[in-house]
Write a protein that holds these residues in place. Sequence first.
Motif, PDB file in Angstrom:
ATOM      1  N   SER A 103      21.738 100.024  75.835  1.00  0.00           N
ATOM      2  CA  SER A 103      20.776  99.334  76.699  1.00  0.00           C
ATOM      3  C   SER A 103      19.686  98.645  75.888  1.00  0.00           C
ATOM      4  O   SER A 103      19.309  99.111  74.818  1.00  0.00           O
ATOM      5  N   GLY A 133      23.906 104.401  74.917  1.00  0.00           N
ATOM      6  CA  GLY A 133      22.897 104.425  75.986  1.00  0.00           C
ATOM      7  C   GLY A 133      21.490 104.093  75.580  1.00  0.00           C
ATOM      8  O   GLY A 133      20.900 103.146  76.084  1.00  0.00           O
ATOM      9  N   ASP A 160      29.491 104.614  73.997  1.00  0.00           N
ATOM     10  CA  ASP A 160      28.356 104.236  74.844  1.00  0.00           C
ATOM     11  C   ASP A 160      27.191 105.129  74.431  1.00  0.00           C
ATOM     12  O   ASP A 160      27.126 106.284  74.810  1.00  0.00           O
ATOM     13  N   ARG A 190      11.016 100.795  83.026  1.00  0.00           N
ATOM     14  CA  ARG A 190      11.435 101.098  81.642  1.00  0.00           C
ATOM     15  C   ARG A 190      10.499 100.466  80.613  1.00  0.00           C
ATOM     16  O   ARG A 190       9.295 100.541  80.762  1.00  0.00           O
ATOM     17  N   ILE A 192      24.036 109.909  85.027  1.00  0.00           N
ATOM     18  CA  ILE A 192      22.825 109.648  84.245  1.00  0.00           C
ATOM     19  C   ILE A 192      21.599 109.387  85.092  1.00  0.00           C
ATOM     20  O   ILE A 192      20.543 109.106  84.571  1.00  0.00           O
ATOM     21  N   LYS A 238      15.571 100.554  76.865  1.00  0.00           N
ATOM     22  CA  LYS A 238      15.198 101.955  76.639  1.00  0.00           C
ATOM     23  C   LYS A 238      14.478 102.032  75.293  1.00  0.00           C
ATOM     24  O   LYS A 238      13.441 101.398  75.123  1.00  0.00           O
ATOM     25  N   HIS A 248      27.548 109.155  75.599  1.00  0.00           N
ATOM     26  CA  HIS A 248      26.438 110.011  75.178  1.00  0.00           C
ATOM     27  C   HIS A 248      25.849 110.703  76.405  1.00  0.00           C
ATOM     28  O   HIS A 248      25.332 110.038  77.302  1.00  0.00           O
ATOM     29  N   SER A 260      23.233 111.619  77.761  1.00  0.00           N
ATOM     30  CA  SER A 260      21.870 111.384  77.287  1.00  0.00           C
ATOM     31  C   SER A 260      20.823 112.326  77.869  1.00  0.00           C
ATOM     32  O   SER A 260      19.837 112.617  77.216  1.00  0.00           O
ATOM     33  N   ASN A 294      23.131  94.560  81.517  1.00  0.00           N
ATOM     34  CA  ASN A 294      22.535  95.885  81.258  1.00  0.00           C
ATOM     35  C   ASN A 294      23.579  96.788  80.606  1.00  0.00           C
ATOM     36  O   ASN A 294      24.715  96.361  80.356  1.00  0.00           O
ATOM     37  N   GLY A 295      23.187  98.012  80.330  1.00  0.00           N
ATOM     38  CA  GLY A 295      24.091  98.926  79.645  1.00  0.00           C
ATOM     39  C   GLY A 295      25.354  99.184  80.449  1.00  0.00           C
ATOM     40  O   GLY A 295      26.460  99.262  79.885  1.00  0.00           O
ATOM     41  N   ALA A 296      25.206  99.307  81.753  1.00  0.00           N
ATOM     42  CA  ALA A 296      26.363  99.551  82.613  1.00  0.00           C
ATOM     43  C   ALA A 296      27.328  98.364  82.544  1.00  0.00           C
ATOM     44  O   ALA A 296      28.548  98.545  82.473  1.00  0.00           O
TER      45      ALA A 296
END
Length: 436
Positions: free
Chosen positions: A275, A245, A243, A86, A169, A278, A215, A217, A141-143
């Motif tokens: 996140s 993302g 969310d 990333r 995702i 990203k 979202h 994404s 993290n985002g999760a």
Amino acid sequence: MAADPRRAVPRTDVVMADPRLTNARQRLGAVTVRDAVQAAQALARAGDLRPEQVADAAVAGLPRRATTLRPVLNATGVVVHTNLGRAPLSAAAVEAVTAAAGAVDVEYDVVTGERARRGRGALAALRAAVPAAGDVLVVNNGAAALVLAVTALSGGREVLVSRGEMVEIGDGFRLPDLIESTGARIVEVGTTNRTSLADYAEAVTERTAAAIKLHPSNFRIEGFAAAVPIRELATLPVPVVADTGSGLLAPLALLPDEPDAATALGDGAALVTTSGDKLLGGPQAGLILGDTALVERLRRHPLARALRVDKTTLAALEATLRGPTPPVLSYLCADPQALRDRAERITTALSAAGVIAHVVPSDGVAGGGGAPGVTLQGWAVALPPHYAAALRTGEPCVVGRVERDRCLLDLRCLPPDGDMEVQRAVLSVAVGRGQE
Ligand SMILES: *Cc1c(COP(=O)(O)O)cnc(C)c1O
């Protein structure tokens, strides 16, 4: 009878005493160096190496680094490439990580000599970046951000999710599965293509803990489609968790369809999760922003401790938020003409050396599962296809894109000295093959 050369293979401790290898032990560790020595000894025993060549071969066989992770020149044109780690960190963030690597006042106040709030500098920077947020929290993290939000809010009760947002995702990672892993029960509302506010409103009961806006994404539904904007969801009698993302904190004109934290909060979301690595261009992290009391509830939840980030993440995040424009943003906004000029320069140099190279248009993408409909106009150096594998396995490792039987090197996501490195890498492949 001539002496068996295998009997003359030098002993491990003798080879290990070579100054080049004693130095390498400091850098790479004794086990790694011994492995290289033993591999060289094995070659000598097999008769493939003369005994006096063992030390040289061991030195040549040493890995470059103590980690097997190898730096890659990202010539794919994909700005946030999940397989390539990333977001690349800015020089400022890298410096911050190095500074934080040793003992550091991450949870300590040097003035009072007492314990202080962990990561307060990074949290203050995030708060300053999104004034609409009452408070903020940073997790792994985002999760993790979504898991913590749903866990703390739902307490195993129900959450509403639109059927149009039940998305996977990437790599089998499905957001609904993540939500249900917390023990919350998802109540699906609406249909795949259309969901209305009434669908949500009819599903709200006393068991409803939140409405979750995910979202989608990495894909778009076009045609007869409708989703409920946060502004309308905020009229429901339950908190809205958005969310988003992609990690945008404020709107980005280049990516008009990407949701951002400030707008989501302004529209009435109680919490936003997103996140760090990203489009924000920082380290892997999950950002939680929103209502002060709710963020405090998340912070106090036992799970928060299991999801917390380390000092180097906090350092990189703060430097990303306060520091110069991160690479992700420069790469996203790269000027097509400048990319073309760079591709021309490299192609001219390669052609002069006898390499078959052309400048071709090349569409970049945001990647990281974001902005699926947006292509970023750019240019690439096109080479014969066999270059792709040779460049990937070379040093430095260059990862391009194979398209229509050509190896494309898109310069969009290269660091400042990357063009020269790529050019050199191509030339060394050409020389290795006798140029074609
Ligand atoms: C990327 C993404 C996530 C997961 O974030 P990670 O940082 O990869 O854990 C969750 N939700 C959405 C909408 C995303 O795009």
